[in-house]
Design a protein around this motif. Structure first.
Motif, PDB file in Angstrom:
ATOM      1  N   TRP A  31      38.987   7.933  55.294  1.00  0.00           N
ATOM      2  CA  TRP A  31      40.375   8.366  55.201  1.00  0.00           C
ATOM      3  C   TRP A  31      40.902   8.206  53.783  1.00  0.00           C
ATOM      4  O   TRP A  31      40.473   7.329  53.048  1.00  0.00           O
ATOM      5  CB  TRP A  31      41.249   7.573  56.175  1.00  0.00           C
ATOM      6  N   PHE A  57      44.529  11.930  55.246  1.00  0.00           N
ATOM      7  CA  PHE A  57      43.583  13.009  55.539  1.00  0.00           C
ATOM      8  C   PHE A  57      42.157  12.482  55.466  1.00  0.00           C
ATOM      9  O   PHE A  57      41.904  11.406  54.935  1.00  0.00           O
ATOM     10  CB  PHE A  57      43.777  14.173  54.554  1.00  0.00           C
ATOM     11  N   LEU A 103      52.244  15.323  49.344  1.00  0.00           N
ATOM     12  CA  LEU A 103      52.622  16.662  49.785  1.00  0.00           C
ATOM     13  C   LEU A 103      53.730  17.239  48.908  1.00  0.00           C
ATOM     14  O   LEU A 103      54.230  18.325  49.188  1.00  0.00           O
ATOM     15  CB  LEU A 103      53.076  16.630  51.252  1.00  0.00           C
ATOM     16  N   ARG A 131      56.862  12.411  50.771  1.00  0.00           N
ATOM     17  CA  ARG A 131      56.040  12.972  51.850  1.00  0.00           C
ATOM     18  C   ARG A 131      54.567  12.795  51.480  1.00  0.00           C
ATOM     19  O   ARG A 131      54.069  13.408  50.540  1.00  0.00           O
ATOM     20  CB  ARG A 131      56.374  14.455  52.060  1.00  0.00           C
ATOM     21  N   VAL A 158      50.910   3.046  55.392  1.00  0.00           N
ATOM     22  CA  VAL A 158      50.070   4.105  54.839  1.00  0.00           C
ATOM     23  C   VAL A 158      49.243   3.611  53.655  1.00  0.00           C
ATOM     24  O   VAL A 158      48.174   4.152  53.368  1.00  0.00           O
ATOM     25  CB  VAL A 158      50.946   5.313  54.429  1.00  0.00           C
ATOM     26  N   VAL A 218      44.703   9.315  51.189  1.00  0.00           N
ATOM     27  CA  VAL A 218      46.119   9.686  51.197  1.00  0.00           C
ATOM     28  C   VAL A 218      46.364  10.665  50.059  1.00  0.00           C
ATOM     29  O   VAL A 218      45.865  10.472  48.945  1.00  0.00           O
ATOM     30  CB  VAL A 218      47.037   8.453  51.008  1.00  0.00           C
ATOM     31  N   ARG A 219      47.118  11.719  50.334  1.00  0.00           N
ATOM     32  CA  ARG A 219      47.497  12.656  49.282  1.00  0.00           C
ATOM     33  C   ARG A 219      48.995  12.935  49.333  1.00  0.00           C
ATOM     34  O   ARG A 219      49.649  12.722  50.360  1.00  0.00           O
ATOM     35  CB  ARG A 219      46.712  13.956  49.390  1.00  0.00           C
ATOM     36  N   GLN A 260      50.409  12.304  53.101  1.00  0.00           N
ATOM     37  CA  GLN A 260      49.571  12.703  54.237  1.00  0.00           C
ATOM     38  C   GLN A 260      48.267  11.928  54.237  1.00  0.00           C
ATOM     39  O   GLN A 260      47.578  11.849  53.214  1.00  0.00           O
ATOM     40  CB  GLN A 260      49.263  14.203  54.161  1.00  0.00           C
TER      41      GLN A 260
END
Length: 260
Positions: A101, A94, A106, A90, A168, A103-104, A92
């Motif tokens: 932008w 952000f 979750l 998962r 992503v 990505v991290r 995200q």
């Protein structure tokens, strides 16, 4: 346009979905290194489905990674099928404070685990250079050039452009102290999947990043990145990774801005 896997570029020169590797004839549900020709070609995964980082660090050069492919007789549950299964975590996308932008994660990610592919259009060298030279200094550059240095001195180049078609991975930022590193993983042909693995245990909520220059787990000098001339700094973009070792600018490779 979102695509979980890389696709052939508009130049039509390279088709990443073409199947050219023969399949193994292993009858077990999961292949073993001593018997499977796919595993004998290079590095393989541990029983916990992670890349064997410790072994890679002890070697002067990284071994190639070949997964079982669509012609193999082993089942879908074979442990030598990892990157081809795609994103399993998962993540995200952000908005960061200064880097656009990002990505991290979750959820926590353990060291050596596959995170995601850097997918996009796979281009030939001429088209990749054409697109890069057509960009202005203000435009974001998503095109990545991966160079694999073979033991006999040859260099294999792969160009992937997720500007218009990608996944992503296109939102991952550069860091001078990254928590991901990239490994070319081959499944059906010599066109690799650009797979990103965790370089350390990553807690939930931490931004994911990799070194755009490919320095991680590579010998000094294998990257074409060089100290640019002062006038070339106008084409460079500042780095905002925030680490003490920050180089101030994003990695630079002037060969991409010259005619191949």
């Amino acid at each position: 346009q979102y695509s979980p896997d890389s696709v052939a570029g508009a130049d039509g020169e390279i088709d990443p979905t073409e199947i050219t590797f023969p399949g193994c004839s292993c009858c077990s549900s999961s292949c073993v290194a001593a018997e499977c020709p796919c595993l004998c070609r290079g590095e393989n995964y541990s029983s916990s489905l992670c890349l064997r980082l410790a072994e890679q660090q002890e070697q002067r050069f990284s071994r190639p990674v070949f997964e079982c492919n669509s012609l193999c007789q082993c089942g879908d549950g074979c442990q030598n099928r990892l990157v081809q299964r795609g994103l399993q975590l998962r993540l995200q996308v952000f908005r960061t404070e200064r880097k656009g932008w990002g990505v991290r994660a979750l959820e926590p990610i353990c060291r050596g685990r596959f995170v995601c592919e850097y997918a996009g259009e796979v281009l030939g060298s001429a088209e990749a250079h054409r697109r890069i030279q057509a960009q202005t200094a203000q435009e974001p550059n998503y095109i990545i050039a991966v160079r694999e240095h073979l033991h006999d001195g040859r260099v294999m180049e792969t160009f992937v452009d997720p500007t218009r078609i990608g996944n992503v991975g296109r939102f991952l930022n550069h860091s001078c102290e990254p928590n991901l590193f990239m490994v070319p993983v081959r499944v059906d042909s010599m066109v690799p999947k650009l797979a990103l693995f965790a370089a350390a245990d990553i807690p939930a909520g931490e931004e994911l990043s990799f070194d755009y220059s490919g320095r991680f787990h590579n010998l000094p000098g294998t990257s074409r990145e060089h100290k640019p001339l002062e006038e070339e700094n106008r084409l460079r973009k500042p780095c905002y990774c925030g680490f003490r070792t920050c180089a101030s600018f994003l990695p630079w490779d002037s060969s991409l801005f010259s005619t191949p």
